[in-house]
Design an enzyme around this catalytic site. Structure first.
Site, PDB file in Angstrom:
ATOM      1  N   PRO A  16      39.581  98.326  46.637  1.00 31.63           N
ATOM      2  CA  PRO A  16      40.517  96.979  46.965  1.00 31.63           C
ATOM      3  C   PRO A  16      40.030  96.184  48.323  1.00 31.63           C
ATOM      4  CG  PRO A  16      41.261  99.316  47.644  1.00 31.63           C
ATOM      5  CD  PRO A  16      39.901  99.246  46.982  1.00 31.63           C
ATOM      6  N   ALA A  55      41.473  92.962  50.491  1.00 28.18           N
ATOM      7  CA  ALA A  55      42.803  92.089  50.964  1.00 28.18           C
ATOM      8  C   ALA A  55      42.232  90.591  50.998  1.00 28.18           C
ATOM      9  CB  ALA A  55      43.417  92.473  51.947  1.00 28.18           C
ATOM     10  N   CYS A  78      42.113 101.172  56.372  1.00 27.88           N
ATOM     11  CA  CYS A  78      42.051 100.032  57.144  1.00 27.88           C
ATOM     12  C   CYS A  78      41.720  99.963  58.580  1.00 27.88           C
ATOM     13  CB  CYS A  78      43.199  99.168  56.657  1.00 27.88           C
ATOM     14  SG  CYS A  78      43.003  97.325  57.110  1.00 27.88           S
ATOM     15  N   LYS A  82      43.288 106.633  49.969  1.00 30.44           N
ATOM     16  CA  LYS A  82      42.081 105.814  50.346  1.00 30.44           C
ATOM     17  C   LYS A  82      42.082 106.300  51.628  1.00 30.44           C
ATOM     18  CE  LYS A  82      38.902 102.155  49.686  1.00 30.44           C
ATOM     19  NZ  LYS A  82      39.237 101.194  51.223  1.00 30.44           N
ATOM     20  N   ASN A  91      32.906 105.743  48.695  1.00 32.92           N
ATOM     21  CA  ASN A  91      32.870 104.469  48.728  1.00 32.92           C
ATOM     22  C   ASN A  91      32.006 104.077  50.131  1.00 32.92           C
ATOM     23  OD1 ASN A  91      35.042 102.369  50.685  1.00 32.92           O
ATOM     24  ND2 ASN A  91      33.697 101.503  48.925  1.00 32.92           N
ATOM     25  N   GLY A  92      31.264 103.163  50.171  1.00 33.92           N
ATOM     26  CA  GLY A  92      30.711 102.655  51.360  1.00 33.92           C
ATOM     27  C   GLY A  92      29.323 102.071  51.055  1.00 33.92           C
ATOM     28  N   GLY A 137      32.519  97.548  47.148  1.00 28.22           N
ATOM     29  CA  GLY A 137      33.526  96.456  47.779  1.00 28.22           C
ATOM     30  C   GLY A 137      32.675  95.230  47.823  1.00 28.22           C
TER      31      GLY A 137
HETATM   32  C1  LIG Z   1      37.675  91.490  52.971  1.00 34.35           C
HETATM   33  C2  LIG Z   1      37.899  93.160  52.856  1.00 34.35           C
HETATM   34  C3  LIG Z   1      39.237  93.366  52.699  1.00 34.35           C
HETATM   35  C4  LIG Z   1      39.548  94.824  52.547  1.00 34.35           C
HETATM   36  N1  LIG Z   1      40.676  95.078  52.212  1.00 34.35           N
HETATM   37  C5  LIG Z   1      41.249  96.334  51.880  1.00 34.35           C
HETATM   38  C6  LIG Z   1      42.385  96.812  51.368  1.00 34.35           C
HETATM   39  O1  LIG Z   1      43.210  95.854  51.126  1.00 34.35           O
HETATM   40  N2  LIG Z   1      42.718  97.846  51.222  1.00 34.35           N
HETATM   41  C7  LIG Z   1      41.729  98.944  51.593  1.00 34.35           C
HETATM   42  O2  LIG Z   1      41.978 100.192  51.119  1.00 34.35           O
HETATM   43  N3  LIG Z   1      40.389  98.622  51.818  1.00 34.35           N
HETATM   44  C8  LIG Z   1      40.130  97.475  52.146  1.00 34.35           C
HETATM   45  N4  LIG Z   1      38.859  97.010  52.626  1.00 34.35           N
HETATM   46  C9  LIG Z   1      37.797  98.041  52.388  1.00 34.35           C
HETATM   47  C10 LIG Z   1      37.080  98.336  51.332  1.00 34.35           C
HETATM   48  O3  LIG Z   1      38.052  98.658  50.206  1.00 34.35           O
HETATM   49  C11 LIG Z   1      36.068  99.181  51.427  1.00 34.35           C
HETATM   50  O4  LIG Z   1      36.383 100.483  51.661  1.00 34.35           O
HETATM   51  C12 LIG Z   1      34.606  98.777  52.251  1.00 34.35           C
HETATM   52  O5  LIG Z   1      34.692  97.512  52.154  1.00 34.35           O
HETATM   53  C13 LIG Z   1      33.700  99.603  52.353  1.00 34.35           C
HETATM   54  O6  LIG Z   1      33.086  99.594  50.888  1.00 34.35           O
HETATM   55  P1  LIG Z   1      31.834  98.505  50.825  1.00 34.35           P
HETATM   56  O7  LIG Z   1      30.686  99.021  51.553  1.00 34.35           O
HETATM   57  O8  LIG Z   1      31.285  98.824  49.288  1.00 34.35           O
HETATM   58  O9  LIG Z   1      32.127  97.107  51.130  1.00 34.35           O
HETATM   59  C14 LIG Z   1      38.475  95.600  52.652  1.00 34.35           C
HETATM   60  C15 LIG Z   1      37.162  95.303  52.888  1.00 34.35           C
HETATM   61  C16 LIG Z   1      36.781  94.057  52.874  1.00 34.35           C
HETATM   62  C17 LIG Z   1      35.455  93.557  53.397  1.00 34.35           C
END
Ligand SMILES: Cc1cc2nc3c(=O)[nH]c(=O)nc-3n(C[C@H](O)[C@H](O)[C@H](O)COP(=O)(O)O)c2cc1C
Length: 327
Positions: A18, A20, A102, A144, A205-206, A229
Site C-alpha cells: 500500500p 498513499a 507509517c 502491517k 517487505n522492504g 513498494g
Molecule cells: C509514497 C509512499 C506511500 C506509502 N503509503 C503507505 C500506506 O498508505 N500504508 C502503508 O502501510 N505503508 C505505506 N508506505 C510504506 C510501503 O507500504 C512499504 O512498507 C515501504 O515503502 C517499504 O517497502 P519498499 O522498500 O518495497 O518500498 C508508503 C511508502 C511510500 C514510498
C-alpha cells in the site's frame, strides 16, 4: 503455498505494498494485471469526520474486477477504529488491514502508524478490538507493521503473536524500525524470527527490487510472500518479470510497446476514477516515474507536465510515443 484471507485465497507470493497517493484502484489494477497477487489500498484515516472527504472516498474506490478488496485503516483510538471497520465493510472492504508502520511525522505525532509500536498497551488493545469486530463482520483483518520502534525496541514478534491470538489472518512486516525511516538498511532477521514463531502467514517487505532479492528474501525469512513498494513506481511490469523469473528461471523483457500500452491503460483508468482536474494533476507523478530517462522525454517533459486538461495531456503523451516509434 497459498494464503487464506477469509473466503479468499491468494495463490501467489508477490504483493503490491500500500502506498498513499500511488496505489489507488487504477494502479492496483495495472500491477495485478502484470501479476501482483494481492494489493491493499492506500491508508484511510479512521476519524469519522474525514470519511466524506474526496480523498478518503477515492481511497475506497475499487474496480469491479478487484478481489479481494482490501482497505487499510490508520488510527489510534480503539472506538474510532471499530467504527471505521464497520464503515470500511459498508464501503465494500473484503479485507481490512491495520497500519502500524507509517512513520510520517503528522501520523506519528498523533500516535498512529508506527508510533503505536512504542505504545504497546494501546496497540495491543486495538488489535484485540479489531480482531473482535473482524469476527463479528466476517471480514478478515490483517496487520502491517515495522520491526519495532528503534533498534533497541524491536517488538514485531509481540505484535504478531497478539495479532494471531486476536484472530488476525496475516501480518506484513517492513524490515525497518520507525527510526530507520525508508533509507536505513533493511533487516530480515526479525521477519524470519516472526515467520518461524507464528502460525499465520507472514509477508516480508522492504527493498525488494528484483527477482534475485525476492527469491532470497522468501528463502531467508520463510515468509509466505514478499511485498513490493517503491520498486513498482513507474515499473508495474516488475511483477511479471519477477514472477517469470521465480517460476521459470528466465525472464522475457517487457518491450517498449508493452510498456507504452500499459501507461496508456493506466492513464485511461485513472481518468475513469477521478474528476478531470484532479486526474490531470495526479497522473503527472506517474508520468515522471514512467518516463524519466526514456529517450526524448526531456525535450517534451515540461510540456507534458504542464498540460492542464485531459485532452492536451493525452495527446502530448500519444504524440511523444508516436514520434519515438513505440505507438
Ligand atoms: C509514497 C509512499 C506511500 C506509502 N503509503 C503507505 C500506506 O498508505 N500504508 C502503508 O502501510 N505503508 C505505506 N508506505 C510504506 C510501503 O507500504 C512499504 O512498507 C515501504 O515503502 C517499504 O517497502 P519498499 O522498500 O518495497 O518500498 C508508503 C511508502 C511510500 C514510498
Amino acid at each position: 503455498m497459498g494464503i487464506n484471507l477469509g473466503r479468499y485465497r491468494i495463490e501467489g507470493s508477490l504483493f503490491l505494498a500500500p502506498m498513499a497517493g500511488v496505489t489507488d484502484a487504477p494502479f492496483r489494477r495495472l500491477c495485478r494485471e502484470f501479476g501482483a497477487d494481492y494489493a491493499v489500498g492506500e491508508m484511510v484515516a479512521s476519524a469519522a469526520q474525514l470519511r466524506k472527504s474526496r480523498k478518503t472516498l477515492a481511497r475506497v474506490k475499487f474496480f469491479d474486477d478487484e478481489a479481494p478488496r482490501a482497505v487499510q485503516l490508520l488510527g489510534a483510538d480503539p472506538a474510532a477504529l471499530k467504527d471505521a471497520f464497520y464503515w470500511a465493510c459498508e464501503a465494500g472492504a473484503q479485507v481490512v488491514d491495520f497500519n502500524m508502520g507509517c512513520p510520517a511525522k503528522k501520523v506519528c505525532n498523533v500516535a498512529c502508524g508506527s508510533a503505536l509500536m512504542k505504545e504497546e498497551p494501546l496497540a495491543l488493545e486495538i488489535l484485540s478490538v479489531l480482531g473482535e469486530v473482524s469476527k463479528e463482520c466476517g471480514v478478515p483483518v490483517t496487520l502491517k507493521c515495522r520491526t519495532g520502534w528503534d533498534e533497541a525496541h524491536k517488538n514485531a514478534l509481540t505484535f504478531a503473536q497478539t495479532a494471531q491470538k486476536a484472530g488476525f489472518a496475516m501480518v506484513t512486516i517492513h524490515g525497518r524500525t520507525r527510526t530507520g525511516g525508508f533509507d536505513s538498511s533493511v533487516e530480515y532477521d526479525t521477519i524470519a524470527q516472526v515467520a518461524r514463531t507464528v502460525a499465520i502467514p507472514v509477508v516480508a517487505n522492504g527493498d525488494i527490487t528484483d527477482a534475485n532479492r525476492a527469491r532470497a528474501v522468501l528463502q531467508y525469512t520463510g515468509a509466505a510472500a514478499v511485498m513490493i513498494g517503491r520498486a513498482a513506481l513507474g515499473h508495474p511490469w516488475l511483477f511479471k518479470e519477477i514472477k517469470e523469473a521465480l517460476e521459470n528461471g528466465c525472464v522475457r523483457a517487457t518491450t517498449q510497446e508493452e510498456k507504452v500500452q500499459a501507461i496508456l491503460r493506466h492513464w485511461r483508468w485513472h481518468f475513469e476514477c477521478y474528476e478531470e482536474p484532479v486526474a490531470v494533476m495526479t497522473f503527472r507523478k506517474h508520468l515522471l516515474w514512467y518516463l524519466t530517462g526514456w529517450s526524448g522525454f526531456e525535450t517534451v517533459r515540461a510540456q507534458i507536465c504542464q498540460a492542464g486538461d485531459a485532452r492536451t495531456q493525452g495527446k502530448l503523451l500519444q504524440d511523444y510515443f508516436a514520434v519515438q516509434g513505440w505507438l
